[in-house]
Structure formats: structure tokens, C-alpha cells
Design a protein around this motif. Structure first.
Motif, PDB file in Angstrom:
ATOM      1  N   LEU A 218       1.281 -11.800   5.517  1.00 65.39           N
ATOM      2  CA  LEU A 218      -0.055 -11.401   5.068  1.00 65.39           C
ATOM      3  C   LEU A 218       0.032 -10.150   4.201  1.00 65.39           C
ATOM      4  O   LEU A 218      -0.585 -10.080   3.126  1.00 65.39           O
ATOM      5  N   LEU A 219       0.804  -9.160   4.646  1.00 69.51           N
ATOM      6  CA  LEU A 219       0.926  -7.917   3.880  1.00 69.51           C
ATOM      7  C   LEU A 219       1.532  -8.186   2.500  1.00 69.51           C
ATOM      8  O   LEU A 219       1.083  -7.629   1.498  1.00 69.51           O
ATOM      9  N   ASN A 220       2.531  -9.066   2.436  1.00 72.45           N
ATOM     10  CA  ASN A 220       3.162  -9.385   1.162  1.00 72.45           C
ATOM     11  C   ASN A 220       2.180 -10.049   0.191  1.00 72.45           C
ATOM     12  O   ASN A 220       2.231  -9.807  -1.020  1.00 72.45           O
TER      13      ASN A 220
ATOM     14  N   LEU B 227       1.186  -8.546 -12.869  1.00 72.60           N
ATOM     15  CA  LEU B 227       1.159  -8.101 -11.470  1.00 72.60           C
ATOM     16  C   LEU B 227       1.629  -6.654 -11.307  1.00 72.60           C
ATOM     17  O   LEU B 227       1.046  -5.893 -10.536  1.00 72.60           O
ATOM     18  N   SER B 228       2.693  -6.266 -12.016  1.00 77.13           N
ATOM     19  CA  SER B 228       3.191  -4.894 -11.880  1.00 77.13           C
ATOM     20  C   SER B 228       2.130  -3.886 -12.297  1.00 77.13           C
ATOM     21  O   SER B 228       1.920  -2.864 -11.628  1.00 77.13           O
ATOM     22  N   GLU B 229       1.448  -4.172 -13.385  1.00 79.62           N
ATOM     23  CA  GLU B 229       0.384  -3.290 -13.860  1.00 79.62           C
ATOM     24  C   GLU B 229      -0.757  -3.226 -12.842  1.00 79.62           C
ATOM     25  O   GLU B 229      -1.306  -2.144 -12.587  1.00 79.62           O
ATOM     26  N   PHE B 230      -1.086  -4.381 -12.252  1.00 78.15           N
ATOM     27  CA  PHE B 230      -2.149  -4.410 -11.249  1.00 78.15           C
ATOM     28  C   PHE B 230      -1.790  -3.543 -10.048  1.00 78.15           C
ATOM     29  O   PHE B 230      -2.607  -2.765  -9.561  1.00 78.15           O
ATOM     30  N   ARG B 231      -0.551  -3.659  -9.558  1.00 80.69           N
ATOM     31  CA  ARG B 231      -0.122  -2.852  -8.412  1.00 80.69           C
ATOM     32  C   ARG B 231      -0.199  -1.368  -8.732  1.00 80.69           C
ATOM     33  O   ARG B 231      -0.670  -0.570  -7.920  1.00 80.69           O
TER      34      ARG B 231
ATOM     35  N   ASP C  51       3.747 -11.985  -2.956  1.00 84.53           N
ATOM     36  CA  ASP C  51       3.844 -13.406  -2.652  1.00 84.53           C
ATOM     37  C   ASP C  51       2.475 -14.024  -2.909  1.00 84.53           C
ATOM     38  O   ASP C  51       1.459 -13.316  -2.933  1.00 84.53           O
ATOM     39  N   LYS C  52       2.446 -15.317  -3.095  1.00 82.32           N
ATOM     40  CA  LYS C  52       1.178 -16.014  -3.327  1.00 82.32           C
ATOM     41  C   LYS C  52       0.899 -16.974  -2.174  1.00 82.32           C
ATOM     42  O   LYS C  52       1.826 -17.577  -1.622  1.00 82.32           O
TER      43      LYS C  52
ATOM     44  N   ILE D 240      -6.980 -11.666  -6.622  1.00 81.33           N
ATOM     45  CA  ILE D 240      -5.654 -11.188  -7.014  1.00 81.33           C
ATOM     46  C   ILE D 240      -4.594 -12.283  -6.932  1.00 81.33           C
ATOM     47  O   ILE D 240      -3.506 -12.126  -7.478  1.00 81.33           O
ATOM     48  N   THR D 241      -4.901 -13.406  -6.281  1.00 82.90           N
ATOM     49  CA  THR D 241      -3.939 -14.511  -6.222  1.00 82.90           C
ATOM     50  C   THR D 241      -3.855 -15.248  -7.551  1.00 82.90           C
ATOM     51  O   THR D 241      -2.940 -16.043  -7.764  1.00 82.90           O
ATOM     52  N   GLN D 242      -4.809 -14.987  -8.446  1.00 79.77           N
ATOM     53  CA  GLN D 242      -4.841 -15.675  -9.735  1.00 79.77           C
ATOM     54  C   GLN D 242      -4.309 -14.814 -10.882  1.00 79.77           C
ATOM     55  O   GLN D 242      -4.323 -15.241 -12.037  1.00 79.77           O
TER      56      GLN D 242
END
Length: 250
Positions: free
Chosen positions: A50-52, A80-84, A58-59, A72-74
């Protein structure tokens, strides 16, 4: 609502057989802005999976994770790196600091990656350093610090991006009792300032610092309890009772 987890499922399939492992099953919960939530469960319960997924590492097989209106799954892998960097802060049990960099540069690292101006970095660190009691450590290297000091540096690094959500993975696992309590008291203070925190932990004592505890069993949300007006000690006792029921029940 800051975070909504909607009917999340995660199925792992082995490469050379048809065997499926269902790590998460219909996980459904919401997190309000400013909450401090602990997630507990025995090994293999699904909490790390769940945390991942929440960390976009992970998706899910099915379901949604919506952070401030965005699923965020889409998000495309290239984004993704920029989002994090812009939305999530991370605190790990093994600190993940680079010994080749000073404490200051370790804290600045996510801002460097997002090309933030140096003056802005300095202005963000200025109030954080004294609050986390690391102002006199900024020119040291991580290998010169104690475990508790390293974790305070890691918290500073997680906060300096002004994240919407901090994800903490067993943040007290590598610390002794005194440093664990110190860290958790800092988490409470940070949360009182409005920071939303979601923490995975095995420790009832650690979880008692949260406002709410979610219990996972066999990939499902089994139970949840709120601290309310209870002291940390009383809440820890209730958490232990809930964990006993989780481990002993069918």
C-alpha cells in the motif's frame, strides 16, 4: 479531502506459472488534510505494498489513489519523479542520506533536483533547522551523526519541498527508545503545524502518537481506531488490544 484510496487491489503474478498473490483487496479509506495516520499489520499484510502505491513506486491492479483531486495511478512514468518531488515527502527507517554530501546539501537535494533557486532553498531551511534542532549540524557529514540526528535531517529533507503528504516507512525502526520518542514527538509537532503524515509501523508505541490507526489484515482494512482525547499511553494499550485481535482472529 486530501487523499482518497478507492477500492484498491494489487495482484502479483509469478512469471512462469498462473499463481496469483492478492496483496491488497478492496482497500478503501480517506485522509483529511492535517491528519496523522498510522498503518499497522503483521508482516505480509499488505501495508508495504500500500505504501509503495501511495508513493507512486508501484501501480495497483485496480482502483484509484486520488491526491488533492488528481488520480496519481494515471500519471505517466515520465512524470512520476517530478510528481514525487513536488507533492510527497519521504522518511525511511535507514535514513537514505548521502555520506558524500554535507547535511545541508542532503536537505537541499530534492530542491536541487527541481531546480529551485539557492536563495529560496536557504529561506526554506532557515526556519526548519532550529525547529528540528539541526542548525549546528548543517556542515557535518551524515557519518558524523547519531541515528536520531540522521532521522531529524531526513525529516528536514522531507519537509523542505512543502509536500502535500509525508510518507514514513518504519521511521523509528533503527532508533533506540529515547530517539524514537524524540522523533515521534517531532512528528506530532509537525502535524500540529498542519502537515499531513501517513506512517507505517509495527510499534503500538509509535502508532499511539498518530490521531488514527488503520489495521490491515490479508490485504484488507480490518479495523480503525481514533485517539480522540486519550493519552498516548492509553491509546497504545488500545492499539495493542486491536493488534492482538487482528493476529488472533479469523
Amino acid at each position: 479531502m486530501l487523499l482518497q484510496v478507492n477500492h484498491l487491489e494489487k495482484v502479483f503474478k509469478t512469471r512462469f506459472s498462473k499463481t496469483e498473490v492478492r496483496a491488497l483487496q478492496d482497500v478503501d479509506f480517506a485522509v483529511e488534510e492535517g491528519e496523522f495516520i498510522a498503518i499497522m499489520g503483521e508482516s505480509g499484510s499488505g501495508k508495504t505494498t500500500l505504501l509503495n502505491i501511495l508513493a507512486t513506486l508501484d501501480k495497483p491492479t485496480k482502483g484509484q489513489v486520488v491526491l488533492n483531486g488528481q488520480d496519481i495511478t494515471q500519471i505517466k512514468d515520465s512524470k512520476l519523479s517530478e510528481f514525487r518531488l513536488n507533492n510527497l515527502g519521504f522518511v525511511f527507517q535507514d535514513f537514505n542520506l548521502l555520506d558524500t554530501l554535507s547535511v545541508r546539501d542532503n536537505i537541499y537535494l530534492p530542491l536541487v533536483l527541481s531546480r529551485t533557486a539557492v536563495k529560496e532553498m536557504e529561506s526554506r531551511l532557515a526556519p526548519l533547522a532550529p525547529k528540528l534542532r539541526i542548525a549546528d549540524l548543517l556542515d557535518k557529514r551524515p557519518f558524523e551523526l547519531s541515528g536520531g540526528q540522521k532521522q531529524r535531517v531526513a525529516i528536514a529533507r522531507s519537509l523542505i519541498t512543502h509536500p502535500q503528504l509525508i510518507l514514513a516507512d518504519e521511521p523509528t525502526a533503527a532508533l533506540d527508545y529515547r530517539n524514537s520518542e524524540d522523533l515521534l514527538n517531532l512528528f506530532e509537532a509537525i502535524n500540529r503545524d498542519g502537515q499531513t503524515i501517513l506512517m507505517v509501523t509495527h510499534s503500538a508505541k509509535a502508532a499511539s502518537h498518530a490521531k488514527r490507526v488503520l489495521f490491515i489484515k490479508d490485504g484488507r482494512i480490518f479495523h480503525q481506531i481514533y485517539r480522540g482525547q486519550r493519552s498516548n499511553d492509553d491509546f497504545a494499550k488500545d492499539i495493542s488490544l486491536s493488534m492482538s485481535a487482528l493476529l488472533g482472529g479469523d
